[in-house]
Write a protein that holds these residues in place. Structure first.
Motif, PDB file in Angstrom:
ATOM      1  N   ALA A 230      -2.878   7.623   5.767  1.00 30.84           N
ATOM      2  CA  ALA A 230      -3.336   7.825   6.955  1.00 30.84           C
ATOM      3  C   ALA A 230      -2.984   6.110   7.618  1.00 30.84           C
ATOM      4  O   ALA A 230      -2.575   6.028   8.878  1.00 30.84           O
ATOM      5  N   GLU A 231      -2.750   5.285   6.454  1.00 27.91           N
ATOM      6  CA  GLU A 231      -2.350   4.139   6.971  1.00 27.91           C
ATOM      7  C   GLU A 231      -0.863   3.758   7.770  1.00 27.91           C
ATOM      8  O   GLU A 231      -0.450   2.563   8.124  1.00 27.91           O
ATOM      9  N   SER A 232       0.082   4.580   6.649  1.00 25.86           N
ATOM     10  CA  SER A 232       1.424   4.935   6.661  1.00 25.86           C
ATOM     11  C   SER A 232       1.827   5.633   7.511  1.00 25.86           C
ATOM     12  O   SER A 232       1.707   5.817   8.780  1.00 25.86           O
ATOM     13  N   ASN A 233       3.561   4.764   8.013  1.00 22.62           N
ATOM     14  CA  ASN A 233       4.269   5.957   9.312  1.00 22.62           C
ATOM     15  C   ASN A 233       5.184   6.833   8.337  1.00 22.62           C
ATOM     16  O   ASN A 233       5.858   7.651   8.462  1.00 22.62           O
ATOM     17  N   SER A 234       4.431   7.481   6.695  1.00 25.54           N
ATOM     18  CA  SER A 234       5.452   7.592   6.346  1.00 25.54           C
ATOM     19  C   SER A 234       5.131   9.390   6.111  1.00 25.54           C
ATOM     20  O   SER A 234       4.606   9.820   6.643  1.00 25.54           O
ATOM     21  N   TRP A 235       6.395  10.190   6.506  1.00 19.05           N
ATOM     22  CA  TRP A 235       6.136  11.713   6.650  1.00 19.05           C
ATOM     23  C   TRP A 235       6.201  12.651   4.808  1.00 19.05           C
ATOM     24  O   TRP A 235       7.017  13.457   5.142  1.00 19.05           O
ATOM     25  N   LYS A 236       6.374  11.755   3.750  1.00 23.54           N
ATOM     26  CA  LYS A 236       6.339  11.714   3.024  1.00 23.54           C
ATOM     27  C   LYS A 236       5.573  12.725   2.966  1.00 23.54           C
ATOM     28  O   LYS A 236       4.406  13.213   2.721  1.00 23.54           O
ATOM     29  N   LEU A 237       5.550  14.397   2.191  1.00 24.06           N
ATOM     30  CA  LEU A 237       4.781  15.806   2.248  1.00 24.06           C
ATOM     31  C   LEU A 237       3.874  15.184   0.974  1.00 24.06           C
ATOM     32  O   LEU A 237       2.684  16.000   1.719  1.00 24.06           O
ATOM     33  N   ARG A 238       4.760  15.722  -0.475  1.00 28.69           N
ATOM     34  CA  ARG A 238       3.540  15.720  -1.730  1.00 28.69           C
ATOM     35  C   ARG A 238       3.363  14.285  -1.666  1.00 28.69           C
ATOM     36  O   ARG A 238       4.575  13.775  -2.715  1.00 28.69           O
ATOM     37  N   HIS A 239       1.762  14.447  -2.514  1.00 26.33           N
ATOM     38  CA  HIS A 239       1.609  13.095  -3.242  1.00 26.33           C
ATOM     39  C   HIS A 239       0.892  13.341  -4.297  1.00 26.33           C
ATOM     40  O   HIS A 239      -0.336  13.322  -4.077  1.00 26.33           O
ATOM     41  N   PRO A 240       1.629  13.317  -5.816  1.00 26.76           N
ATOM     42  CA  PRO A 240       0.404  13.525  -7.218  1.00 26.76           C
ATOM     43  C   PRO A 240       0.155  12.231  -7.172  1.00 26.76           C
ATOM     44  O   PRO A 240       0.835  11.241  -7.354  1.00 26.76           O
ATOM     45  N   VAL A 241      -1.384  12.545  -7.332  1.00 23.64           N
ATOM     46  CA  VAL A 241      -2.228  11.391  -7.980  1.00 23.64           C
ATOM     47  C   VAL A 241      -2.774  11.554  -8.768  1.00 23.64           C
ATOM     48  O   VAL A 241      -3.200  12.362  -9.855  1.00 23.64           O
ATOM     49  N   GLY A 242      -2.540  10.149 -10.027  1.00 30.45           N
ATOM     50  CA  GLY A 242      -3.595   9.804 -11.319  1.00 30.45           C
ATOM     51  C   GLY A 242      -2.049  10.044 -11.932  1.00 30.45           C
ATOM     52  O   GLY A 242      -1.063  10.277 -12.192  1.00 30.45           O
ATOM     53  N   PRO A 243      -2.269   9.611 -13.575  1.00 34.15           N
ATOM     54  CA  PRO A 243      -1.283   9.311 -14.535  1.00 34.15           C
ATOM     55  C   PRO A 243      -0.834  10.777 -15.124  1.00 34.15           C
ATOM     56  O   PRO A 243       0.467  10.380 -15.593  1.00 34.15           O
ATOM     57  N   ASP A 244      -1.815  11.695 -14.425  1.00 34.30           N
ATOM     58  CA  ASP A 244      -1.075  12.921 -15.373  1.00 34.30           C
ATOM     59  C   ASP A 244      -0.529  13.326 -15.030  1.00 34.30           C
ATOM     60  O   ASP A 244      -0.124  14.700 -14.933  1.00 34.30           O
ATOM     61  N   ALA A 245      -0.791  13.764 -13.213  1.00 42.30           N
ATOM     62  CA  ALA A 245      -0.283  14.420 -12.337  1.00 42.30           C
ATOM     63  C   ALA A 245       1.294  14.452 -12.290  1.00 42.30           C
ATOM     64  O   ALA A 245       1.674  16.067 -12.991  1.00 42.30           O
TER      65      ALA A 245
END
Length: 284
Positions: A230-245
């Protein structure tokens, strides 16, 4: 002051996300089905002097979503960020889950997101700005028993979000898909063995989740990623989160469809050995 609406904030990822945004100085609309049960949450808001309003909203209901939206717009005029987090899980084999189970999961995890997005999108489009964050899952890339119903809803969410991103970018509206792995939430801890099932997959997955949760990944990690988006200006679509993602997603991508089917259909010993060798997890 920026505003954010977050669905499903009674616990887990949604709860931590509301706190993260509140601590970052946002005006937060934290929605849930039963605000009367949020006494601990309300106390935390008060003790930290956070600008968080808890509102009643059931994402399964057109009327509930509209009523909540109308209340927010009348009092505050706009919402800068929409976080579609509310979700449920039902696990079991395709044969043994009921049609109601399938419908319930799809209603909340897919149609609920669609319902909220359609409610707030016209205002974002009019304002020529906005950010929509949809909580999908590694299960939006990987489908295996006994999470067929859950994965179907997350596959659908991924597809809808990808299409939406292309439609709304010309209006300066960013769309992001967050894909957590196994996170230490009540939902993850509720993955259990169905002793009555004729299929082995329930026991296997329960073992995998239990082994992973021995070194738990907190929901705060996902909340921090959502705030970062939300704070960024990134248009990156997918964001895996967590060490196993990312390892889980890459693991599935390394196999052909036929290899994936064969691995899921293999005997218990070979399945457990593969998990042990690939991820270092003893799921037995």
């Amino acid at each position: 002051m920026k505003t954010v609406l977050i669905t499903g904030t009674s616990k887990g990822i949604g709860h931590e996300t509301a706190l993260a945004f509140g601590r970052a100085g946002y005006k937060v609309f934290a929605t849930m089905r039963n605000p009367d049960k949020a006494s601990d949450f309300k106390q935390k808001i008060k003790s930290e002097s956070l600008d968080i309003s808890i509102l009643k909203m059931d994402v399964d209901s057109d009327a509930s979503v509209k009523q909540c939206m109308d209340t927010i717009i009348q009092k505050h005029g706009s919402v800068d960020v929409l976080v579609n987090n509310a979700g449920i899980e039902r696990h079991g084999s395709i044969e043994e889950l009921t049609m109601k189970d399938f419908k319930d999961v799809m209603e909340t995890n897919y149609f609920g997101v669609l319902r909220c997005t359609k409610a707030f999108l016209p205002l974002m489009r009019k304002n020529q700005k906005g950010c929509i964050v949809n909580l999908a899952s590694v299960s939006g890339h990987i489908s295996s028993g006994p999470l067929g119903a859950y994965a179907a809803s997350k596959f659908a969410l991924e597809a809808f979000s990808e299409a939406l991103a292309g439609e709304v970018k010309p209006f300066n509206i960013r769309v992001a898909i967050v894909e957590p792995g196994i996170i230490n939430t009540q939902m993850a801890n509720d993955i259990s063995v169905d002793e009555k099932s004729i299929y082995p997959h329930s026991k296997r997955l329960a073992g995998l989740f239990s082994a992973s949760l021995q070194t738990p990944t907190p929901p705060t990690l996902v909340a921090e990623k959502i705030l970062e988006i939300a704070e960024s200006n990134s248009w990156k679509l997918r964001h895996p989160v967590g060490p196993d993602a990312e390892p889980f997603i890459a693991w599935r991508a390394s196999m052909t469809d036929e290899q994936w089917v064969d691995w899921n259909a293999t005997n218990d010993d070979d399945w457990y050995e593969a998990v042990q060798n690939t991820f270092g997890l003893d799921a037995r």
